[in-house]
Each structure stands twice: as C-alpha cells, then as structure tokens.
Design an enzyme around this catalytic site. Sequence first.
Site, PDB file in Angstrom:
ATOM      1  N   LYS A  19      17.742  -7.360   8.561  1.00 15.36           N
ATOM      2  CA  LYS A  19      16.738  -7.560   7.505  1.00 15.36           C
ATOM      3  C   LYS A  19      17.317  -7.171   6.133  1.00 15.36           C
ATOM      4  O   LYS A  19      17.166  -7.896   5.147  1.00 15.36           O
ATOM      5  CB  LYS A  19      15.503  -6.708   7.816  1.00 15.36           C
ATOM      6  CG  LYS A  19      14.490  -6.621   6.699  1.00 15.36           C
ATOM      7  CD  LYS A  19      13.786  -7.944   6.459  1.00 15.36           C
ATOM      8  CE  LYS A  19      12.982  -7.906   5.174  1.00 15.36           C
ATOM      9  NZ  LYS A  19      12.423  -9.198   4.832  1.00 15.36           N
ATOM     10  N   CYS A  40      11.067  -6.830  -2.229  1.00  8.08           N
ATOM     11  CA  CYS A  40      12.077  -6.991  -1.167  1.00  8.08           C
ATOM     12  C   CYS A  40      13.491  -7.048  -1.737  1.00  8.08           C
ATOM     13  O   CYS A  40      14.253  -6.101  -1.590  1.00  8.08           O
ATOM     14  CB  CYS A  40      11.780  -8.247  -0.360  1.00  8.08           C
ATOM     15  SG  CYS A  40      10.308  -8.100   0.660  1.00  8.08           S
TER      16      CYS A  40
HETATM   17  N1  LIG Z   1       5.180  -8.485   1.312  1.00 11.99           N
HETATM   18  C1  LIG Z   1       6.255  -9.123   1.722  1.00 11.99           C
HETATM   19  O1  LIG Z   1       6.512 -10.255   1.323  1.00 11.99           O
HETATM   20  C2  LIG Z   1       7.188  -8.474   2.731  1.00 11.99           C
HETATM   21  C3  LIG Z   1       8.130  -9.288   3.392  1.00 11.99           C
HETATM   22  C4  LIG Z   1       8.943  -8.708   4.355  1.00 11.99           C
HETATM   23  C5  LIG Z   1       8.834  -7.360   4.633  1.00 11.99           C
HETATM   24  N2  LIG Z   1       7.934  -6.577   3.950  1.00 11.99           N
HETATM   25  C6  LIG Z   1       7.860  -5.168   4.309  1.00 11.99           C
HETATM   26  O2  LIG Z   1       6.686  -4.932   5.063  1.00 11.99           O
HETATM   27  C7  LIG Z   1       6.167  -3.618   4.811  1.00 11.99           C
HETATM   28  C8  LIG Z   1       4.743  -3.719   4.321  1.00 11.99           C
HETATM   29  O3  LIG Z   1       4.751  -4.446   3.118  1.00 11.99           O
HETATM   30  P1  LIG Z   1       3.433  -5.057   2.473  1.00 11.99           P
HETATM   31  O4  LIG Z   1       3.891  -5.986   1.420  1.00 11.99           O
HETATM   32  O5  LIG Z   1       2.527  -5.547   3.558  1.00 11.99           O
HETATM   33  O6  LIG Z   1       2.822  -3.727   1.817  1.00 11.99           O
HETATM   34  P2  LIG Z   1       1.349  -3.536   1.239  1.00 11.99           P
HETATM   35  O7  LIG Z   1       1.439  -2.458   0.249  1.00 11.99           O
HETATM   36  O8  LIG Z   1       0.786  -4.878   0.858  1.00 11.99           O
HETATM   37  O9  LIG Z   1       0.505  -3.051   2.511  1.00 11.99           O
HETATM   38  C9  LIG Z   1       0.703  -1.851   3.154  1.00 11.99           C
HETATM   39  C10 LIG Z   1      -0.643  -1.328   3.622  1.00 11.99           C
HETATM   40  O10 LIG Z   1      -0.419  -0.133   4.375  1.00 11.99           O
HETATM   41  C11 LIG Z   1      -1.470   0.773   4.114  1.00 11.99           C
HETATM   42  N3  LIG Z   1      -1.052   2.116   4.494  1.00 11.99           N
HETATM   43  C12 LIG Z   1      -0.245   2.994   3.856  1.00 11.99           C
HETATM   44  N4  LIG Z   1      -0.069   4.098   4.600  1.00 11.99           N
HETATM   45  C13 LIG Z   1      -0.772   3.933   5.733  1.00 11.99           C
HETATM   46  C14 LIG Z   1      -0.976   4.720   6.895  1.00 11.99           C
HETATM   47  N5  LIG Z   1      -0.408   5.919   7.024  1.00 11.99           N
HETATM   48  N6  LIG Z   1      -1.779   4.253   7.866  1.00 11.99           N
HETATM   49  C15 LIG Z   1      -2.379   3.027   7.741  1.00 11.99           C
HETATM   50  N7  LIG Z   1      -2.203   2.230   6.663  1.00 11.99           N
HETATM   51  C16 LIG Z   1      -1.408   2.673   5.691  1.00 11.99           C
HETATM   52  C17 LIG Z   1      -1.739   0.577   2.622  1.00 11.99           C
HETATM   53  O11 LIG Z   1      -3.028   1.050   2.278  1.00 11.99           O
HETATM   54  C18 LIG Z   1      -1.582  -0.948   2.493  1.00 11.99           C
HETATM   55  O12 LIG Z   1      -2.817  -1.617   2.666  1.00 11.99           O
HETATM   56  C19 LIG Z   1       7.122  -3.005   3.787  1.00 11.99           C
HETATM   57  O13 LIG Z   1       8.098  -2.253   4.440  1.00 11.99           O
HETATM   58  C20 LIG Z   1       7.751  -4.222   3.130  1.00 11.99           C
HETATM   59  O14 LIG Z   1       9.017  -3.924   2.576  1.00 11.99           O
HETATM   60  C21 LIG Z   1       7.105  -7.114   3.033  1.00 11.99           C
END
Ligand SMILES: NC(=O)c1ccc[n+]([C@@H]2O[C@H](COP(=O)([O-])OP(=O)(O)OC[C@H]3O[C@@H](n4cnc5c(N)ncnc54)[C@H](O)[C@@H]3O)[C@@H](O)[C@H]2O)c1
Length: 420
Positions: free
Chosen positions: A214, A268
């Site tokens: 990744k 990212c």
């Molecule tokens: N958004 C993208 O395009 C993308 C693509 C690939 C990978 N990622 C990865 O995926 C992961 C999540 O990214 P995202 O964009 O969905 O983030 P985001 O901020 O949109 O969502 C994360 C959610 O997790 C919740 N959260 C935080 N701590 C928590 C806990 N202890 N228990 C339960 N919920 C909790 C937050 O309130 C939030 O709603 C990250 O590691 C990111 O790097 C994101």
Amino acid sequence: MKSEFKTVSVVGLGYIGLPTAATLASRGIDVIGVDVNRAAVDTINRGEAHFSEPDLDILMKSTVSVGKLRAVTEPEPADAFLIAVPTPFNKDHSADLSYVEKAARALAGVLKPGNLLILESTSPVGTTEKFCNWIAGERPDLKLPHQYPDNPDINIAYCPERILPGRMVFELVENDRIVGGITPACARQAKRLYEIFVRGTLHLTGAPTAELVKLMENAYRDVNIAFANEMSIFCEKFDLNIWEAISLANKHPRVDILSPGPGVGGHCIAVDPWFLIAGAPKETPLLRTAREVNDSKPHLVYKKVRKQIKRFRKPVVACLGLAYKPDVDDLRESPAMQIVEMLAKKGEARLMVVEPNIDKLPESISKSPHVEGCDLDRALEKADIILLLVRHKQFASVDPRKYLERVFIDTVGLWQRPVQ
Ligand SMILES: NC(=O)c1ccc[n+]([C@@H]2O[C@H](COP(=O)([O-])OP(=O)(O)OC[C@H]3O[C@@H](n4cnc5c(N)ncnc54)[C@H](O)[C@@H]3O)[C@@H](O)[C@H]2O)c1
C-alpha cells in the site's frame, strides 16, 4: 452455503469504513458500524452518509431501512471486525497510530474465539504485529496468531484499501485487493470475508508485505508526480511550455510522464510516503526528495502569483478550485487551499474564490477580509488575474480567448492548446 460471517462490525465509518459497511450490508450481512463521532452515527442511522460520495446515499437508505446496517458508538460482539480509523502523521512525519491503538483496545473487550480481525487503515510496516500486541495486552485469555500460529483463538490480517474518492462504491467491488495474514490461515479466512462483495482478484500474502505494498503504491505515484513537477519548475526557468514538452515526450513508446500541478494533496499520496521514510530514513533519499519537491510547489505558485499581483493597483485574483483534486469536495492537505491561505494572509489582493463542490468556504480563509466566495462568472468578470488551481469539470468550459486582457496562471494545464 451458510456464511461463517453473519455479523460484521466495521470500526471507523469515514470515507473508507462507511462505503465498506454499506456494501457488506447490501450483500445480506448484518453490519454493526462503530464510530466515536456521535453526529456521524446519528446521520448514518437516518440512512444518510455524512459526506458526499456518488451512489453511497442509495446504498445507505436501502440497507439502513431494512435494519441490515446500524451504527453505534461502542463496539459490540460480531463474527468479524474491519478497522478503518485514521492514520495521520505526527509533526515529525512519523505515523500517528493512536487511533488504531484506541480502536484495538476498545474492541478487544467484545472479542470471542473464532473471530476475524482485519486492519484496513494505511499503516507503516509492522503495525499489524503491534495491533496483535495491543489486543494481547487487553485479552491475555485469548491465543493470538502471532504467538500461537498453529492454533490461535482468533485470526488477524491486514488488507489495505485503494479505492478512489468519487468512484468508491464501484471500486470497492471491482478492484483487486492484497490480503496479508499474520499466518496463511488468517489470510485465507480474510479472503473468505472479502469474497462476499469483491469481484476483483484477492491476492494473498503476509501482513508486512501487504502493509508495504500500500505504501509503495502511493510512494510510486508521489515520485512520478515529483518528476513532472521538477520538470515544470525547470520549464518555468527557461520560459518553456511544460505541457507541450510532456505531450511531445509522451509520444515516445516507453515514456509516460504524469501531469505537474500546484502540489500534491489529499490524505494518501502526500502522507503515506512519510511512513516509509520514517521507517528507514537513510534508505529512502529518493522518497524524501520527491516529497520535498512536491511540497515546494505551492510556495512557487504563490510567488508567481505575487509577482503578477504587484503589476496592479487594486489587484483582484480569481482563485479557481480549493479541493485537493478534481471534482471532489475534500480539502484535506490541499495545495490549492494552501496557496489561497498564503495569499489571503499576505492581503495584497482581493481574492474571489470559486469552489463548486462546497457550500461554504472553510474558516481558515472565510474570515479574511480579502476573501470572497463567489460563482465562476462573477470571478471571471472581476478578476485581473485568473489563477486555475484545480481541474474541476466546471472550469473546462472557460475560454481564455474571451479574457485576453487578463493574466492567466494555469497550474494544471487545462487551458493549454493540445500539440498538433
Ligand atoms: N479516504 C481515502 O481515499 C483512503 C484511501 C485508502 C486508504 N485510506 C486509509 O483508510 C483509513 C481511514 O481513512 P478515511 O479516509 O476513511 O478516514 P476518515 O477520517 O474519513 O474516517 C475515519 C473514521 O474513524 C472514526 N474513528 C476514529 N477513531 C475511532 C475509534 N477509536 N473507534 C471508532 N471510530 C473511530 C472517525 O470518527 C472517522 O469517522 C486511513 O488509514 C486512510 O489513510 C483512505
């Protein structure tokens, strides 16, 4: 055939977790979404998404209304858990794993033998092993796969997400995925879970390799964009047209140079290479340089705009776009935002900001007396300088020939004439 996964819990209901939860629910699984954000949980339980993503609302409505998807703020027992919480970086660019640790410790209390846990958050190499240790610290009664690879009570795997905002609902199903187990049996069980909704191929490997893959994907993109950006800086010095030069270079059968721009944003590509650099700083000089080149671009654009601003008595700048990439409403780590913030802070020009994908400007600029949010026509009519920052589809129809007396600064090459 009866599935071994009747109930699946998705922990973290953001851009990644929510579409995953809704897609699993649409396949008949009882999905319990867990999020610490009460407002998001309430919105989801009304059958709505708390951010904009094509087709997600339809999926939400249909699954929440029949009780297949519900959201809570505290973990509940389930057959499998998918964890998609944030992994930002700290000031020193090392990964902030505190969200993953908190989520692991919170869900440890509801685990039972037979459970499958999959970490999806983008993470430095070795994080899944740490994740196992956090669970082990809370649940010494459970045999975990890193300690008892032959007969663990629960299985743990790492499976990164690579979906593209704007196409998430489609790509969740169609993309190939890398499934890394702490043991091969962990990977095989995780594969069975993804087979419920993924049509792409599921490639099995070990957890650390999946973590690396990744990060490598995003570092690859970052380095290649840095090359294009460095060439654009070179062209600027010699007053050459970078877009024409790239288009001609790409006529070579084995050359495919990416597009330069005002910088690299989002959560990212601008973040993940640091997880590799922090893990082995001496071994990653190329990655660090690429990050530095891409991070330097917003400052160079800012300087270029200021040079033009000085030519006018009461300068007005139309700033077109704030998002980190075309046709999304996401402003995280956006170079366009950074440039507009710097210009607003300097206060040498009136800024007419056009961002068709958001309803109101973010506070960091809306409070400035030099900034006004407006529509495209008004900004074009009033501006001395037209600064294009994002390749949104709404800006493609602008014909620069209609505004010949204005200064055009096109950072994304949208209005360049194609090479004959
Ligand atoms: N958004 C993208 O395009 C993308 C693509 C690939 C990978 N990622 C990865 O995926 C992961 C999540 O990214 P995202 O964009 O969905 O983030 P985001 O901020 O949109 O969502 C994360 C959610 O997790 C919740 N959260 C935080 N701590 C928590 C806990 N202890 N228990 C339960 N919920 C909790 C937050 O309130 C939030 O709603 C990250 O590691 C990111 O790097 C994101």
